[in-house]
Design an enzyme around this catalytic site. Structure first.
Site, PDB file in Angstrom:
ATOM      1  CG  HIS A   1      -8.040   3.681  -1.834  1.00 26.26           C
ATOM      2  ND1 HIS A   1      -6.802   4.088  -2.280  1.00 26.26           N
ATOM      3  CD2 HIS A   1      -8.927   4.075  -2.758  1.00 26.26           C
ATOM      4  CE1 HIS A   1      -6.953   4.666  -3.451  1.00 26.26           C
ATOM      5  NE2 HIS A   1      -8.226   4.664  -3.772  1.00 26.26           N
TER       6      HIS A   1
ATOM      7  NE  ARG B   1     -12.138   6.005  -5.243  1.00 28.60           N
ATOM      8  CZ  ARG B   1     -12.671   7.049  -4.604  1.00 28.60           C
ATOM      9  NH1 ARG B   1     -13.859   6.963  -4.056  1.00 28.60           N
ATOM     10  NH2 ARG B   1     -12.001   8.181  -4.505  1.00 28.60           N
TER      11      ARG B   1
ATOM     12  NE  ARG C   1     -11.552   5.313 -10.731  1.00 27.42           N
ATOM     13  CZ  ARG C   1     -11.054   5.843  -9.604  1.00 27.42           C
ATOM     14  NH1 ARG C   1     -10.762   7.130  -9.562  1.00 27.42           N
ATOM     15  NH2 ARG C   1     -10.883   5.105  -8.550  1.00 27.42           N
TER      16      ARG C   1
ATOM     17  CG  ASN D   1      -8.938  12.019  -3.657  1.00 22.64           C
ATOM     18  OD1 ASN D   1      -9.321  13.100  -3.231  1.00 22.64           O
ATOM     19  ND2 ASN D   1      -9.698  10.946  -3.660  1.00 22.64           N
ATOM     20  CG  ASP D   2      -4.483  10.021  -7.763  1.00 23.11           C
ATOM     21  OD1 ASP D   2      -3.614   9.761  -6.908  1.00 23.11           O
ATOM     22  OD2 ASP D   2      -5.321   9.192  -8.154  1.00 23.11           O
TER      23      ASP D   2
ATOM     24  NE  ARG E   1      -4.887   9.117  -2.831  1.00 23.00           N
ATOM     25  CZ  ARG E   1      -5.820   8.770  -3.712  1.00 23.00           C
ATOM     26  NH1 ARG E   1      -5.612   8.939  -5.017  1.00 23.00           N
ATOM     27  NH2 ARG E   1      -6.961   8.289  -3.327  1.00 23.00           N
TER      28      ARG E   1
ATOM     29  CB  CYS F   1     -15.279  12.099  -8.474  1.00 24.15           C
ATOM     30  SG  CYS F   1     -13.837  11.663  -9.437  1.00 24.15           S
TER      31      CYS F   1
END
Ligand code: PEP
Ligand code: MG
Length: 577
Positions: A190, A298, A334, A456-457, A467, A504
């Protein structure tokens, strides 16, 4: 002698500035007595003046950046500092018992902290943390230990830290924080995502930059290549300064793509380029970079930069601001994606061995439905101010999606019954970031209006590689054919049901990934605002049929290296790389 380090380039650009080491300095408080009480009292009073000046400054900054409510915390700090009960008692200890000033303040503070921490009322409980904050500052000044406040940095620096929390990153002012470099983290941590949204160069995963870099010494970082030079020579500074100028020039050239349509060389016009944001203030960056919408807001940052669950009205204002700012361009918000590394100061998560695989995101929302319903009501009320899509994070099963959608529709009906207006064109979709959902995409597509692929996930869960960890970074492979097959499965599954698909995750903005995603006919590409213009340029130089052939070959590869070599070979002449 300069020293070179190599880490993960996490946010593009070059920075050259002095090191600002963000580490909590260690200090000890002795209980030695003193002979000169008067000079101890003086040192306490000088420390109080310095601390007071800091707090006033922090209050000003908070007022400007975060609003009156947050700034009020510093009002409370200032009151603690002026509180005669505490200061007088400390002075008595110095005068009567010959205690040193740091020890006296520490002892009195501990007494008050214990009293407040033991109170039932959460308001008074929180005051314990405030007392600690203020008295720590006082003690550091008394002991001549450096006091570090990110928000008060007022000269150009590169921040060096073990890691940066999202809220620390949010305090950085790009005018002075020219870049940052951390021991931990990678492209999708992040801190990296925030760096890109603040448009600050960053190199992460350096393992021991905090040990190697010296406070106030010059350093240089290249957030594109991951290179770092500590204490550079005059020649090295000259070369990097020229590189930096070249980087700025390239940025300028890309501006030509700002108002151009997104169209491939062979005239395919259906690709849409959007921005990812973490706060309403990021909207402008997306517009300035020619974004055609927002593919991911986010919303968890609203919760993380707060000391309570944001109310329905607080959230409504934020969502309305984003929708209005985007002037009827599509905006996907989201729902709360909290847990894992994203914690809240005011909510206790259960202790788990693997929080990334645990109680988080939609799992938490379907459990704490009061929190979920508050957010949904705010979103639904804001929907009349633009073109809203709502998406749920971390969906693993069809039942979870159905349950989340049902609660959304219930709240919509409740709002309408209560006389509120709700738009009737809201799309309800989901993140595709867990392999179980990706494999069943064709079935999910019967219920969801759209998918947004969270690479990313998706990569972390498919490769079973954290990650955030620099130790298994070699396994974090966006170009592994297994990942490409999953992405293709998701896109084809949606298209079969006539649904659209976005991405995304960070991969959407990567120069080597775009050719593959074009070939798979991804519909929406959502990325850091600063990547949008380059993506538009890349798309303009490539032809869709050739990229479809590239994908067919890539899917039969065995390794990520083979895929990357194939992409490079196929696009080399078109992209001049
Ligand atoms: C993702 O997982 O790809 C994603 C976009 O979500 P986040 O990075 O916030 O987990
Ligand atoms: Mg995710």
């Amino acid at each position: 002698m300069s020293k070179k380090l190599h880490g993960i380039g996490a946010s593009n650009g070059i920075a050259i500035a002095k090191v600002f080491k963000l580490e909590e300095p260690k200090y000890e408080i002795s209980n030695n007595t003193v002979s000169d009480s008067a000079s101890e009292i003086k040192s306490l009073e000088t420390a109080m003046k310095k601390a007071n000046a800091d707090i006033e400054k922090l209050q000003e900054i908070a007022l400007e950046k975060l609003g009156a409510e947050k700034a009020a915390i510093f009002e409370a700090h200032s009151q603690i500092l002026q509180d005669p009960a505490m200061i007088d008692e400390a002075k008595k200890m110095i005068n009567n018992d010959k205690n040193n000033a740091a020890y006296a303040i520490h002892t009195v503070a501990q007494k008050f902290i214990t009293i407040f921490a033991g109170m039932e009322d959460p308001y008074f409980k929180e005051r314990a943390a405030d007392i600690k904050d203020v008295t720590d500052r006082l003690i550091k000044y008394i002991l001549n230990v450096p006091v570090l406040d990110l928000a008060t940095i007022n000269e150009e620096v590169i921040i060096v830290a073990e890691d940066l929390t999202p809220s620390q990153t949010a305090q950085l002012d790009p005018k002075f924080a020219k870049g940052f470099s951390c021991d931990m983290g990678g492209r999708t941590s992040h801190a990296a995502i925030m760096a890109r949204s603040l448009e600050i160069p960053a190199v992460l995963g350096l393992k021991d930059v905090t040990k190697q870099a010296k406070h106030n010494e010059v350093m240089m970082i290249n957030g594109t290549t991951g290179e770092v030079i500590l204490a550079p020579s005059a020649d090295e500074i000259k070369t990097w300064t020229a590189e930096r100028t070249k980087f700025f020039q390239l940025q300028q050239e890309l501006l030509a793509f700002k108002d151009k349509p997104t169209v491939s060389k062979d005239g395919y016009q259906k690709f849409v380029l959007e921005g990812n944001i973490g706060a309403p203030k990021d909207v402008q960056g997306v517009l300035d970079n020619g974004g055609q919408g927002i593919g991911l807001f986010r919303s968890e940052f609203l919760y993380m930069d707060n000391d309570h669950f944001p109310t329905e009205d607080e959230q409504y204002k934020a969502y309305k601001g984003v929708l209005e700012g985007m002037q009827n361009r599509p905006v996907i918000i989201r729902t709360l994606d909290i847990g894992g590394d994203k914690k809240l100061s005011y909510f206790k998560f259960p202790e788990e061995m693997n929080p990334f695989l645990g109680y988080r995101a939609i799992r938490l929302c379907l459990d704490k439905t009061d929190v979920f319903r508050t957010q949904l009501r705010a979103l639904l009320r804001a929907s009349v101010h633009g073109k809203l899509g709502i998406m749920f994070p971390m969906i693993s099963t069809i039942d979870e999606f159905k349950a989340a959608k049902e609660i959304t529709l219930e709240e919509k009906a409740n709002l309408i019954k209560d006389g509120h207006q709700v738009a009737d064109n809201i799309e309800i979709g989901m993140m595709m970031e867990i392999p179980s959902a990706a494999m069943l995409a064709d079935q999910f597509a019967k219920y969801a209006d759209f998918f947004s692929i969270g690479t990313n996930d998706l990569i972390q869960y498919t490769m079973a590689a954290d990650r955030m960890s620099q130790f298994v970074a070699y396994l974090y492979q966006p170009y592994n054919p297994s990942i490409l097959r999953l992405i293709k499965t998701i896109i084809d599954g949606a298209h079969k049901e006539g649904k659209w698909v976005g991405m995304c995750g960070e991969m959407a903005g990567e120069e080597q990934a775009i050719p593959l995603l074009m070939g798979m006919k991804l519909d929406y590409f959502s990325m850091s605002a600063t990547s949008i213009l380059n993506a538009r340029q890349v798309i303009s130089k490539l032809e869709v049929p050739a990229m479809e052939q590239l994908v067919a070959k890539a899917l039969t590869c065995q390794t990520a290296e083979e895929v990357l070599a194939l992409v490079q070979k196929t696009t080399k002449s078109a992209l001049n790389v």
